[in-house]
Enzyme design. Structure first.
Site, PDB file in Angstrom:
ATOM      1  CG  HIS A   1     -61.824 -17.215 -82.952  1.00 41.64           C
ATOM      2  ND1 HIS A   1     -62.336 -18.578 -82.845  1.00 41.64           N
ATOM      3  CD2 HIS A   1     -62.027 -17.040 -84.175  1.00 41.64           C
ATOM      4  CE1 HIS A   1     -62.893 -18.632 -83.906  1.00 41.64           C
ATOM      5  NE2 HIS A   1     -62.669 -17.686 -84.763  1.00 41.64           N
TER       6      HIS A   1
ATOM      7  CD  GLU B   1     -77.267 -29.218 -82.726  1.00 46.02           C
ATOM      8  OE1 GLU B   1     -76.488 -28.482 -82.420  1.00 46.02           O
ATOM      9  OE2 GLU B   1     -76.954 -30.332 -83.513  1.00 46.02           O
TER      10      GLU B   1
ATOM     11  CG  ASP C   1     -75.726 -24.223 -83.698  1.00 44.33           C
ATOM     12  OD1 ASP C   1     -75.461 -23.335 -83.818  1.00 44.33           O
ATOM     13  OD2 ASP C   1     -75.116 -25.468 -83.698  1.00 44.33           O
TER      14      ASP C   1
ATOM     15  CB  CYS D   1     -74.722 -30.879 -74.181  1.00 38.72           C
ATOM     16  SG  CYS D   1     -75.143 -30.945 -76.034  1.00 38.72           S
TER      17      CYS D   1
END
Length: 542
Positions: free
Chosen positions: A188, A430, A454, A501
């Site tokens: 993160h 994905e 993904d 994307c």
């Protein structure tokens, strides 16, 4: 001069003094309490205060780094509400007749150890989150402020690693860069650093000593190198490199208003990814041709209950109107996995990335899906909206979606509510399954958009957040490129367009390969628009 090498998180150069992030050492004393009921209430009150503080951090993060990266603070709020966590603390208070601070500390140690022992990398990563929220809770119970560091001058922040709450509270105007002993490129903190555009290097190791505090340093974010007390030759070289970076930024700004056309006349659409209507300003500033991915789940993550049709309609309408006819592709909600909203009451799953999420929720809880679709079709009257569905694996799913869309249109018609009858619809590629049956899927939709994050994770069977697996995580793997090419070929056979994307869309080392494959559109973070335009304009494909 000391030279250390780690892993780059953000490509830039910065120079300044190192300042090691010093946390207040809290000594947790254990003492006996007579009134355990009162002590439990003290814990509950502190928990409510901590949740409120995290809500403030979420709002600050929304402004600084956008909805997707701010979601970690909602996850922290949910951790404080977790029944197992709370019951452990209350049990220790009542059974051992001890103070709440001690009970929280013991629970934090136990839960962290439990997460770290798990095989799943995602769950291992939650150990740091447990420690973070527990530290906040202990600070509230002790009547202390949670550490918020202030600096008199801009510095390079050094640490073993930073938890998200520490990163987001920093005064960004005083941060030149980050240098970390440990950390993962997909943590993160690393994501936050990239979002803020701050040069950062992680994984410098234990040779990166706290005794370097206050010394002059240079971060070369391109090579992942940190120079401590650099010699004059190194200073000159790095100053020249920084000057070249600034010149490049200035040159890129001159590309505003230019077309995305290769040297041999191939035009490519370059769009932007956003997670909130407030990001539209950055889209326009960086001259994106449209929005290739608008993550609609921000509406759900921000709310304490399901957002109403009117709330959603106004948000989508605002973006559509502001983009003034440019394409706005809105992805239907992708809740689940690491994006949790408590009021959905989703069960805990052993492998949430492969679980009940995204379109699977929409197709089984159709009242939620219908509300969003009604808002989307109504908002489409006010601009060029397209709708995109995530986590598709089969034609049957598309047919079920189309049935629900037909029901929504019929309801709007019967109620006399204005809506756009023909809206372009597409799907995310994905999953390997979607790529493999893309010949059938292309007959059912208007476009494809490849979610490379993904797709890479599922194809390689690698958790991209697991630091131990970084040597094996290869987003350039031939299998990924073959799946993308298969989807592109099948889209074009049916006269449909295809975009990317995911993060790979911004990887300029693959831009030429993507254009040769036949990708028609690349959607990236707004800050990458002009750099990608420059790359496209330098290529010759035929």
């Amino acid at each position: 001069m000391v030279v250390l090498t780690g892993k780059s998180v953000f490509n830039d150069v910065c120079m300044g003094k190192l300042s090691f992030y010093k946390r207040n050492e809290r000594v947790i004393k254990r003492y006996k309490v007579e009134d355990t009921e009162a002590e439990t209430k003290r814990f509950e009150s502190a928990k409510a205060s901590a949740i409120e503080q995290l809500g403030g951090l979420y709002q600050k993060a929304l402004q600084d780094v956008g909805e997707a990266n701010a979601a970690i603070f909602e996850i922290h709020q949910m951790m404080l509400e977790d029944l197992d966590y709370c019951e452990s603390i209350i049990n220790i208070i009542t059974s051992q007749q001890v103070n709440a601070e001690y009970a929280v500390g013991v629970t934090a140690d136990n839960f962290s150890a439990m997460f770290e022992a798990m095989d799943d990398a995602y769950m291992q990563g939650r150990a740091a989150d447990v420690r973070d929220v527990s530290e906040r809770l202990i600070a509230v119970l002790s009547g202390q402020d949670v550490d918020q560091k202030t600096y008199n001058e801009p510095v390079i922040i050094a640490a073993d690693d930073l938890v998200p709450s520490e990163t987001i509270q920093l005064d960004k105007s005083k941060v030149l860069g980050f240098a970390m002993q440990f950390g993962s490129a997909n943590s993160h903190t690393a994501i936050l650093a990239r979002s803020m555009g701050i040069p950062a290097v992680i994984g410098l190791g234990e040779d990166f000593l706290e005794s370097f505090d206050g010394q002059e340093a240079i971060i070369d974010g391109f090579t992942g190198t940190v120079y401590i007390e650099p010699d004059e030759k190194t200073k000159r070289e790095m100053e020249q490199k920084k000057k070249e970076v600034e010149q490049k930024k200035e040159l890129l700004s001159k590309l505003k208003g230019k077309e995305n056309i290769t040297l041999d006349g191939r035009k490519v659409n370059i769009f932007a990814n956003i997670g909130n209507p407030s990001d539209v300003g950055s889209v326009l500033t960086n001259d994106a041709g449209g929005i290739g991915l608008f993550r609609s789940e921000f509406l759900y993550l921000e709310n304490e209950d399901f957002p109403t049709e009117e709330q959603q309609f106004l948000a989508y309408k605002q973006v559509a109107e502001t983009m003034a006819g440019k394409k706005v592709i809105i992805r239907t909600l992708d809740i689940g996995a690491d994006k949790q909203a408590e009021y959905f009451h989703l069960d805990k799953e052993e492998n949430p990335a492969l679980g009940y999420r995204a379109i699977r929720i929409c197709l089984t809880r159709t009242e939620i899906f219908k509300t969003q679709l009604r808002a989307l079709y109504r908002a489409a009257v006010f601009g060029n909206i397209s709708i995109m569905f995530p986590m598709i694996t089969s034609v049957e799913e598309i047919k079920n979606i189309n049935k629900i869309v037909a029901e929504v249109k019929n309801e709007l018609e019967q109620e006399g509510i204005p809506y756009k009858k023909e809206v372009e619809t597409g799907i995310m590629i994905e999953t390997p399954a979607a790529a493999l049956v893309s010949d059938e899927l292309a007959k059912e939709v208007d476009f494809f958009s490849v979610g490379t994050n993904d797709l890479t994770q599922y194809t390689l069977a690698i958790d991209r957040q697991n630091q131990k697996l970084e040597p094996f995580y290869n987003p350039h793997h031939k299998a990924i490129l073959k799946l993308i090419k298969m989807a592109a070929d099948n889209a074009h056979k049916e006269g449909k367009w295809i975009g990317i994307c995911g993060e790979l869309g911004a990887d300029t080392s693959l831009t030429e390969e993507f254009l040769r494959i036949g990708i028609d559109e690349l959607s990236v973070s707004p800050s990458m628009i002009l750099e990608l335009r420059k790359k496209v304009r330098e290529l010759k494909i035929d």
